[in-house]
Design an enzyme around this catalytic site. Structure first.
Site, PDB file in Angstrom:
ATOM      1  N   LYS A  13       0.943  -1.175   0.016  1.00 34.32           N
ATOM      2  CA  LYS A  13       0.040  -0.009  -0.077  1.00 34.32           C
ATOM      3  C   LYS A  13       1.206   1.079   0.049  1.00 34.32           C
ATOM      4  CE  LYS A  13      -2.037  -1.053   3.833  1.00 34.32           C
ATOM      5  NZ  LYS A  13      -1.291  -2.453   4.144  1.00 34.32           N
ATOM      6  N   ARG A  88      -9.532   0.808   9.039  1.00 40.03           N
ATOM      7  CA  ARG A  88      -9.208  -0.791   9.430  1.00 40.03           C
ATOM      8  C   ARG A  88     -10.386  -1.391  10.051  1.00 40.03           C
ATOM      9  NH1 ARG A  88      -3.210   0.252   9.405  1.00 40.03           N
ATOM     10  NH2 ARG A  88      -1.994  -1.479   9.712  1.00 40.03           N
ATOM     11  N   ARG A 127      11.636  -5.218   4.927  1.00 42.42           N
ATOM     12  CA  ARG A 127      11.582  -3.725   4.650  1.00 42.42           C
ATOM     13  C   ARG A 127      12.512  -2.825   5.409  1.00 42.42           C
ATOM     14  NH1 ARG A 127       5.289  -2.101   5.357  1.00 42.42           N
ATOM     15  NH2 ARG A 127       5.497  -2.600   7.397  1.00 42.42           N
ATOM     16  N   ARG A 161      11.256  -0.321  10.977  1.00 43.41           N
ATOM     17  CA  ARG A 161      10.047  -0.458  11.873  1.00 43.41           C
ATOM     18  C   ARG A 161      10.526  -1.518  13.058  1.00 43.41           C
ATOM     19  NH1 ARG A 161       4.694   0.001   8.626  1.00 43.41           N
ATOM     20  NH2 ARG A 161       3.953  -0.801  10.391  1.00 43.41           N
ATOM     21  N   ARG A 172      -0.245  -9.260  13.461  1.00 40.99           N
ATOM     22  CA  ARG A 172      -0.909  -8.058  12.742  1.00 40.99           C
ATOM     23  C   ARG A 172      -1.662  -8.783  11.657  1.00 40.99           C
ATOM     24  NH1 ARG A 172       4.554  -5.220  11.502  1.00 40.99           N
ATOM     25  NH2 ARG A 172       3.338  -3.793   9.800  1.00 40.99           N
TER      26      ARG A 172
HETATM   27  P1  ADP Z   1       2.101  -1.780   3.220  1.00 43.84           P
HETATM   28  O1  ADP Z   1       2.264  -0.285   3.185  1.00 43.84           O
HETATM   29  O2  ADP Z   1       1.098  -2.423   2.529  1.00 43.84           O
HETATM   30  O3  ADP Z   1       2.566  -2.249   4.621  1.00 43.84           O
HETATM   31  P2  ADP Z   1       4.747  -1.487   1.783  1.00 43.84           P
HETATM   32  O4  ADP Z   1       4.613  -0.693   0.631  1.00 43.84           O
HETATM   33  O5  ADP Z   1       5.823  -0.793   2.659  1.00 43.84           O
HETATM   34  O6  ADP Z   1       3.642  -2.503   2.217  1.00 43.84           O
HETATM   35  O7  ADP Z   1       5.489  -3.080   1.165  1.00 43.84           O
HETATM   36  C1  ADP Z   1       6.250  -3.838   2.046  1.00 43.84           C
HETATM   37  C2  ADP Z   1       7.486  -4.253   1.507  1.00 43.84           C
HETATM   38  O8  ADP Z   1       7.586  -5.018   0.207  1.00 43.84           O
HETATM   39  C3  ADP Z   1       8.508  -2.886   1.285  1.00 43.84           C
HETATM   40  O9  ADP Z   1       9.876  -3.236   1.494  1.00 43.84           O
HETATM   41  C4  ADP Z   1       8.369  -3.008  -0.311  1.00 43.84           C
HETATM   42  O10 ADP Z   1       9.454  -2.531  -0.769  1.00 43.84           O
HETATM   43  C5  ADP Z   1       8.165  -4.371  -0.739  1.00 43.84           C
HETATM   44  N1  ADP Z   1       7.016  -4.423  -1.805  1.00 43.84           N
HETATM   45  C6  ADP Z   1       6.133  -3.487  -2.184  1.00 43.84           C
HETATM   46  N2  ADP Z   1       5.126  -3.935  -2.981  1.00 43.84           N
HETATM   47  C7  ADP Z   1       5.963  -5.311  -3.657  1.00 43.84           C
HETATM   48  C8  ADP Z   1       5.758  -6.046  -4.754  1.00 43.84           C
HETATM   49  N3  ADP Z   1       4.654  -5.968  -5.491  1.00 43.84           N
HETATM   50  N4  ADP Z   1       6.546  -6.997  -4.922  1.00 43.84           N
HETATM   51  C9  ADP Z   1       7.711  -7.062  -3.907  1.00 43.84           C
HETATM   52  N5  ADP Z   1       7.974  -6.421  -2.990  1.00 43.84           N
HETATM   53  C10 ADP Z   1       7.049  -5.379  -2.635  1.00 43.84           C
HETATM   54  P1  AMP Z   2       0.833   0.615   9.236  1.00 40.97           P
HETATM   55  O1  AMP Z   2       1.940   1.369   9.053  1.00 40.97           O
HETATM   56  O2  AMP Z   2      -0.560   0.664   8.562  1.00 40.97           O
HETATM   57  O3  AMP Z   2       1.172  -1.013   9.014  1.00 40.97           O
HETATM   58  O4  AMP Z   2       0.352   0.614  10.822  1.00 40.97           O
HETATM   59  C1  AMP Z   2       1.020   0.262  11.843  1.00 40.97           C
HETATM   60  C2  AMP Z   2       0.409   0.356  13.274  1.00 40.97           C
HETATM   61  O5  AMP Z   2      -0.196   1.308  13.574  1.00 40.97           O
HETATM   62  C3  AMP Z   2      -0.808  -0.983  13.283  1.00 40.97           C
HETATM   63  O6  AMP Z   2      -0.358  -2.166  13.677  1.00 40.97           O
HETATM   64  C4  AMP Z   2      -1.901  -0.559  14.313  1.00 40.97           C
HETATM   65  O7  AMP Z   2      -1.171  -0.519  15.678  1.00 40.97           O
HETATM   66  C5  AMP Z   2      -1.541   0.928  14.158  1.00 40.97           C
HETATM   67  N1  AMP Z   2      -2.523   1.670  13.030  1.00 40.97           N
HETATM   68  C6  AMP Z   2      -2.266   2.129  11.640  1.00 40.97           C
HETATM   69  N2  AMP Z   2      -3.399   2.597  11.357  1.00 40.97           N
HETATM   70  C7  AMP Z   2      -4.404   2.403  12.158  1.00 40.97           C
HETATM   71  C8  AMP Z   2      -5.950   2.516  12.045  1.00 40.97           C
HETATM   72  N3  AMP Z   2      -6.487   2.781  10.999  1.00 40.97           N
HETATM   73  N4  AMP Z   2      -6.665   1.981  13.128  1.00 40.97           N
HETATM   74  C9  AMP Z   2      -5.896   1.328  14.291  1.00 40.97           C
HETATM   75  N5  AMP Z   2      -4.721   1.159  14.458  1.00 40.97           N
HETATM   76  C10 AMP Z   2      -3.800   1.771  13.426  1.00 40.97           C
END
Ligand code: ADP
Ligand code: AMP
Length: 218
Positions: A13, A88, A127, A161, A172
């Site tokens: 995302k 969420r 990541r 992170r 999660r």
């Molecule tokens: P989200 O925001 O949904 O938690 P991220 O965009 O941070 O996910 O992506 C998670 C990890 O996977 C990052 O390290 C990113 O570079 C990698 N990633 C994202 N999209 C892809 C994909 N289509 N294929 C392989 N790796 C990906």
């Molecule tokens: P994310 O960066 O989206 O993976 O979120 C990291 C963490 O932040 C999650 O595991 C939750 O603890 C909290 N969080 C982020 N967005 C939300 C949301 N919309 N509702 C509740 N908790 C959230």
């Protein structure tokens, strides 16, 4: 145009939201990033949220909705938002509907990004992001062009992170399946749900999302 990228942690995302900022002039609204900024600033809310985030649980709807409502009143989001990690829960989804209606706006599309669990664990475990501009990278799937230098801003510091470890990732994913996955049918019933194969490589996913948005823009 306001869109939601809906998908489990690691679905891509944030990666695609950043692309949409450039390609479609949208603003990424990531509640996770906003909470991490509050943690880094050491605010009361940040301190309370940190313990919850480290466990992989969800921060309360009340706190999240207050943060999002405040952000939605800032001028830079008026042209359109890509929601990343929000809503969420069903309560957040309903609140978003009223928040948009109150501001004379609507939701144009919800794009579900489908990725298998084991792939999510791999993605999250590798990541890292640029400390300066937030661009996301991956140890194997998305390395910077020059090792140790951000492609976008030239920054040389990167962060991982605290909640990106295998144990918390599995927690999660469980929370996602229980509390967030019901939003897929919530939006399907409303007729604005689209799905993309999030298992494809980053450029292919970008192309799929682009085609969906082209269809909407008519
Ligand atoms: P989200 O925001 O949904 O938690 P991220 O965009 O941070 O996910 O992506 C998670 C990890 O996977 C990052 O390290 C990113 O570079 C990698 N990633 C994202 N999209 C892809 C994909 N289509 N294929 C392989 N790796 C990906
Ligand atoms: P994310 O960066 O989206 O993976 O979120 C990291 C963490 O932040 C999650 O595991 C939750 O603890 C909290 N969080 C982020 N967005 C939300 C949301 N919309 N509702 C509740 N908790 C959230």
């Amino acid at each position: 145009m306001n869109i939601i990228l809906l998908g489990p942690p690691g679905a891509g995302k944030g990666t695609q939201a950043k692309v949409l900022e450039e390609s479609h002039g949208l603003k990424q609204l990531s509640t996770g990033d906003m909470l991490r900024a509050a943690v880094a600033a050491g605010s009361d809310m940040g301190l309370k949220a940190k313990a919850i985030m480290d466990r992989g649980d969800l921060v309360s709807d009340e706190v999240i909705l207050a943060v999002v409502a405040e952000r939605m009143d800032q001028p830079d989001v008026k042209k359109g938002v890509v929601f990343d990690g929000f809503p969420r829960t069903p309560a957040q989804a309903e609140a978003l509907d009223s928040m948009l209606a109150k501001r004379g706006q609507k939701l144009d599309a919800v794009i579900e990004m489908k990725v298998e669990d084991e792939e999510l664990v791999k993605r999250i475990s590798g990541r890292f992001t640029c400390a300066k501009c937030g661009t996301g990278y991956h140890d194997s799937f998305a390395r910077p062009k020059v090792d140790g230098v951000c492609d976008v801003c030239g920054g040389t510091e990167f962060i991982r992170r605290a909640d990106d470890n295998e144990k918390t990732v599995r927690d999660r994913l469980k929370v996602y399946n229980e509390q967030t996955a019901p939003l897929v049918s919530y939006y399907a019933k409303r007729g604005n749900l689209h799905s993309v194969d999030g298992m494809a490589d980053i450029k292919m996913v970008t192309a799929s999302i682009g085609r969906i948005l082209d269809g909407i823009e008519g």
